[in-house]
Design a protein around this motif. Structure first.
Motif, short mmCIF file in Angstrom:
data_model
loop_
_atom_site.label_atom_id
_atom_site.label_comp_id
_atom_site.label_asym_id
_atom_site.label_seq_id
_atom_site.Cartn_x
_atom_site.Cartn_y
_atom_site.Cartn_z
N SER A 18 41.28 10.93 69.02
CA SER A 18 41.91 11.21 70.30
C SER A 18 41.51 12.63 70.71
CB SER A 18 43.43 11.08 70.22
OG SER A 18 43.97 12.01 69.32
N VAL A 19 41.40 12.81 72.01
CA VAL A 19 41.07 14.12 72.58
C VAL A 19 42.28 14.56 73.38
CG1 VAL A 19 39.50 15.41 74.07
CG2 VAL A 19 38.62 13.52 72.67
N ALA A 20 42.87 15.66 72.98
CA ALA A 20 44.07 16.19 73.63
C ALA A 20 43.70 17.41 74.45
CB ALA A 20 45.12 16.54 72.59
N HIS A 22 44.06 20.70 76.68
CA HIS A 22 44.98 21.82 76.88
C HIS A 22 44.40 22.67 78.00
CE1 HIS A 22 47.49 20.93 73.37
NE2 HIS A 22 46.37 20.52 72.83
N SER A 26 40.10 21.59 74.48
CA SER A 26 40.54 20.26 74.08
C SER A 26 40.55 20.20 72.57
CB SER A 26 39.59 19.19 74.63
OG SER A 26 39.64 19.16 76.03
N ARG A 27 41.56 19.54 72.02
CA ARG A 27 41.67 19.38 70.56
C ARG A 27 41.27 17.97 70.19
NH1 ARG A 27 46.91 20.83 69.59
NH2 ARG A 27 47.57 18.68 69.80
N GLU A 29 41.34 15.00 67.38
CA GLU A 29 42.19 14.60 66.27
C GLU A 29 41.83 13.20 65.78
OE1 GLU A 29 46.12 14.67 67.95
OE2 GLU A 29 46.33 16.82 67.63
N GLY A 32 46.29 12.08 63.91
CA GLY A 32 47.16 13.24 64.09
C GLY A 32 46.69 14.52 63.42
N THR A 34 43.84 17.53 63.19
CA THR A 34 42.80 18.17 63.98
C THR A 34 41.52 18.36 63.16
OG1 THR A 34 44.48 19.34 65.24
CG2 THR A 34 42.23 20.22 65.36
N TYR A 37 37.62 21.39 68.05
CA TYR A 37 38.04 21.92 69.34
C TYR A 37 36.81 21.98 70.25
CZ TYR A 37 42.15 23.58 66.81
OH TYR A 37 43.29 23.66 66.05
#
Length: 115
Positions: A18-20, A22, A26-27, A29, A32, A34, A37
């Motif tokens: 998954s790309v989160a 911010h 982007s982080r 994962e 869950g 990491t 980045y």
């Protein structure tokens, strides 16, 4: 030289990523945890590596790699996308993913690098 879109394509080939996003980065994962980045404005990525790999990369090519930080026995490196070929980035991204992914995913994937 590798483009941001190519890096994201490599990441998308890895299981359960998954790309989160911010505000400034982007982080990346897996399960869950990491493993990387992405800082688009600076065209850099940070990838989890072993301490030995971190030292080797930074020592061999400091114009491309720099120490980001160390944590929990791992050494994170900043990678200048403008200085790395896609195939080398694929290996480093895969290793970062593998250091963070659950064992079941690592076993399912085997040694298949993203292409």
């Amino acid at each position: 030289m590798t483009e941001i879109s190519e890096f994201l394509e490599l990441v998308s080939q890895l299981d359960e990523v998954s790309v989160a996003p911010h505000s400034r980065y982007s982080r990346l994962e897996v399960d869950g945890r990491t493993f990387g980045y992405l800082w688009e404005p600076t065209r850099t990525v940070g990838l989890k590596q072993t301490l030995a790999e971190q030292a080797a990369l930074v020592g061999e090519r400091p114009e491309v790699f720099e120490v980001q930080f160390t944590a929990g026995g791992f050494g994170w490196v900043v990678v200048q996308l403008g200085g790395i070929a896609r195939d080398e980035l694929a290996e480093l991204t895969f290793e970062a993913w593998r250091l963070s992914a659950p064992q079941r995913l690592v076993l399912q994937r085997g040694d298949r690098l993203p292409t």
